[in-house]
Design a protein around this motif. Structure first.
Motif, PDB file in Angstrom:
ATOM      1  N   GLN A 181     -25.424   1.159  46.014  1.00  0.00           N
ATOM      2  CA  GLN A 181     -26.639   1.822  45.551  1.00  0.00           C
ATOM      3  C   GLN A 181     -27.256   2.679  46.658  1.00  0.00           C
ATOM      4  OE1 GLN A 181     -29.462  -0.008  43.032  1.00  0.00           O
ATOM      5  NE2 GLN A 181     -28.106  -1.646  42.367  1.00  0.00           N
ATOM      6  N   GLN A 182     -27.184   2.201  47.880  1.00  0.00           N
ATOM      7  CA  GLN A 182     -27.710   2.997  48.989  1.00  0.00           C
ATOM      8  C   GLN A 182     -26.923   4.301  49.137  1.00  0.00           C
ATOM      9  OE1 GLN A 182     -30.301   2.667  51.032  1.00  0.00           O
ATOM     10  NE2 GLN A 182     -31.039   0.761  50.106  1.00  0.00           N
ATOM     11  N   ALA A 183     -25.612   4.218  48.976  1.00  0.00           N
ATOM     12  CA  ALA A 183     -24.778   5.420  49.090  1.00  0.00           C
ATOM     13  C   ALA A 183     -25.083   6.402  47.966  1.00  0.00           C
ATOM     14  CB  ALA A 183     -23.301   5.033  49.080  1.00  0.00           C
ATOM     15  N   LEU A 184     -25.243   5.872  46.741  1.00  0.00           N
ATOM     16  CA  LEU A 184     -25.558   6.739  45.608  1.00  0.00           C
ATOM     17  C   LEU A 184     -26.925   7.393  45.787  1.00  0.00           C
ATOM     18  CD1 LEU A 184     -24.946   7.895  42.837  1.00  0.00           C
ATOM     19  CD2 LEU A 184     -25.842   5.784  41.819  1.00  0.00           C
ATOM     20  N   LYS A 185     -27.877   6.636  46.300  1.00  0.00           N
ATOM     21  CA  LYS A 185     -29.206   7.185  46.534  1.00  0.00           C
ATOM     22  C   LYS A 185     -29.135   8.349  47.522  1.00  0.00           C
ATOM     23  CE  LYS A 185     -33.779   5.972  48.321  1.00  0.00           C
ATOM     24  NZ  LYS A 185     -34.605   4.905  48.938  1.00  0.00           N
ATOM     25  N   LYS A 226     -29.957  12.479  46.851  1.00  0.00           N
ATOM     26  CA  LYS A 226     -30.977  13.221  47.586  1.00  0.00           C
ATOM     27  C   LYS A 226     -30.587  14.676  47.793  1.00  0.00           C
ATOM     28  CE  LYS A 226     -33.363   9.646  50.269  1.00  0.00           C
ATOM     29  NZ  LYS A 226     -33.624   9.122  51.630  1.00  0.00           N
ATOM     30  N   GLY A 227     -29.314  14.954  47.743  1.00  0.00           N
ATOM     31  CA  GLY A 227     -28.866  16.325  47.952  1.00  0.00           C
ATOM     32  C   GLY A 227     -29.106  17.226  46.759  1.00  0.00           C
ATOM     33  N   GLY A 228     -29.717  16.697  45.710  1.00  0.00           N
ATOM     34  CA  GLY A 228     -30.015  17.508  44.530  1.00  0.00           C
ATOM     35  C   GLY A 228     -28.813  17.808  43.676  1.00  0.00           C
ATOM     36  N   MET A 258     -33.551   4.773  43.041  1.00  0.00           N
ATOM     37  CA  MET A 258     -32.531   5.817  42.952  1.00  0.00           C
ATOM     38  C   MET A 258     -33.145   7.194  42.746  1.00  0.00           C
ATOM     39  SD  MET A 258     -29.501   4.653  43.349  1.00  0.00           S
ATOM     40  CE  MET A 258     -28.567   3.133  43.286  1.00  0.00           C
ATOM     41  N   ALA A 259     -34.167   7.236  41.885  1.00  0.00           N
ATOM     42  CA  ALA A 259     -34.788   8.519  41.558  1.00  0.00           C
ATOM     43  C   ALA A 259     -35.869   8.914  42.549  1.00  0.00           C
ATOM     44  CB  ALA A 259     -35.371   8.452  40.143  1.00  0.00           C
ATOM     45  N   GLY A 260     -36.206   8.028  43.471  1.00  0.00           N
ATOM     46  CA  GLY A 260     -37.242   8.326  44.456  1.00  0.00           C
ATOM     47  C   GLY A 260     -38.626   8.413  43.838  1.00  0.00           C
ATOM     48  N   LEU A 261     -38.881   7.581  42.850  1.00  0.00           N
ATOM     49  CA  LEU A 261     -40.148   7.636  42.122  1.00  0.00           C
ATOM     50  C   LEU A 261     -41.155   6.644  42.676  1.00  0.00           C
ATOM     51  CD1 LEU A 261     -38.743   7.803  38.474  1.00  0.00           C
ATOM     52  CD2 LEU A 261     -39.593   9.703  39.865  1.00  0.00           C
TER      53      LEU A 261
END
Length: 307
Positions: A175-179, A183-185, A265-268
């Protein structure tokens, strides 16, 4: 004089697989707990509250970390408590044991506590621990309701304690890798987030009269901050999840992870408003909480859907 190190939320969560980080040389990483001001022997003395099931697993895992030693046990079930004491006696160790957590908070040989009680105890146990100068790891959900959770935050800040919740999936390496990738959009502008969990849980049964309380359980302490009411379900343990005075249903038991992971994940940010609808289907039993629900949270203007 030892200097206490302040940790930011980012430093606290970090990326370590064990849900903890060493934020500075003066902070000791202890699995899901982070204890500052280490003693000269660099040992963290841990008290465990509630260890019949989940708490026992975390207790055993924590003791596998260098520098951690369980010194106190608490459970309202005297059989569970005796089994725990016997476990350590066989290892040649003596631990303090009591059914009332307040006796643990009074002790100087407990630096931090691990709380794995039913949900209705999470807030008060954490607040008492903070007041006693202990740092806290508390299982999810953080509290039985939003009001209690806010009081926990106030206590942690007032008494300058670290309180961390059992949302371990935040430290999952995948999950950390996917997050980081997100982030790169690469997915474009976020329109909404959707998380779901489906599983058939069996009925908890239905009784027509109160279930007798086993003599080895202090039911008054089990109820704690709730009214002491007749036990209107077959099983005292675990099935409290599905009755409102003690548990939060499937949302607080499982979907709390979905909500947290989606936000991460979504940074919300935290939800500012929400809608939740649900019902208990299929079973006519003593459960109160929905076993099917649909929720929409608004986080930073983005809909977050949980099924």
């Amino acid at each position: 004089m030892n200097k206490r190190i302040r940790l930011t939320r980012r430093e606290l969560l970090g990326t370590a697989a064990a849900a903890a980080v060493t934020a500075s040389p003066a902070a000791k990483a202890v699995g899901p707990l982070i204890i500052t001001d280490p003693k000269p022997d660099d040992e963290v003395r841990l008290g465990v509250i509630g260890f019949r099931s989940r708490g026992n697993g975390i207790k055993n895992w924590a003791e596998g970390v260098d520098g951690v030693r369980v010194t106190a046990l608490c459970d309202v079930d005297e059989q569970v408590l005796a089994k725990g004491v016997d476990e350590y006696e066989k290892k040649g160790r003596k631990v303090f044991a009591h059914k009332d957590m307040r006796r643990m908070f009074d002790r100087d040989d407990v630096d931090a506590v691990l709380i794995a009680t039913p949900n209705h105890w999470h807030a008060l146990a954490s607040i008492w621990a903070c007041q006693a100068g202990k740092d806290v790891y508390v299982e999810k959900p953080v509290a039985h309701n939003v009001f209690e959770g806010r009081k926990m935050v106030e206590a942690a800040r007032k008494y300058d304690r670290i309180v961390q919740a059992g949302l371990q999936n935040r430290s999952d390496s995948g999950q950390q890798a996917l997050k980081s990738w997100m982030k790169g959009g690469r997915l474009g502008k976020l329109q909404f987030a959707h998380a779901y969990w489906f599983n058939l849980r069996q009925s908890i049964g239905k009784v027509d009269r109160p279930t007798p309380i086993p003599a080895h359980i202090d039911y008054d302490l089990f109820c704690g901050p709730r009214d002491v009411m007749p036990l209107m379900r077959k099983n005292l343990h675990y099935d409290w999840h599905w009755q409102w005075p003690y548990g939060c249903g499937e949302f607080g038991n499982v979907a709390v992870h979905n909500l947290d992971e989606a936000r991460m994940m979504a940074g919300l940010g935290a939800p500012t408003r929400f809608m939740h609808v649900g019902e208990r289907y299929l079973w006519n039993d003593d459960g109160h909480t929905p076993n099917m629900s649909f929720s929409v949270f608004e986080c930073d203007g983005v809909p977050l859907i949980i099924e």
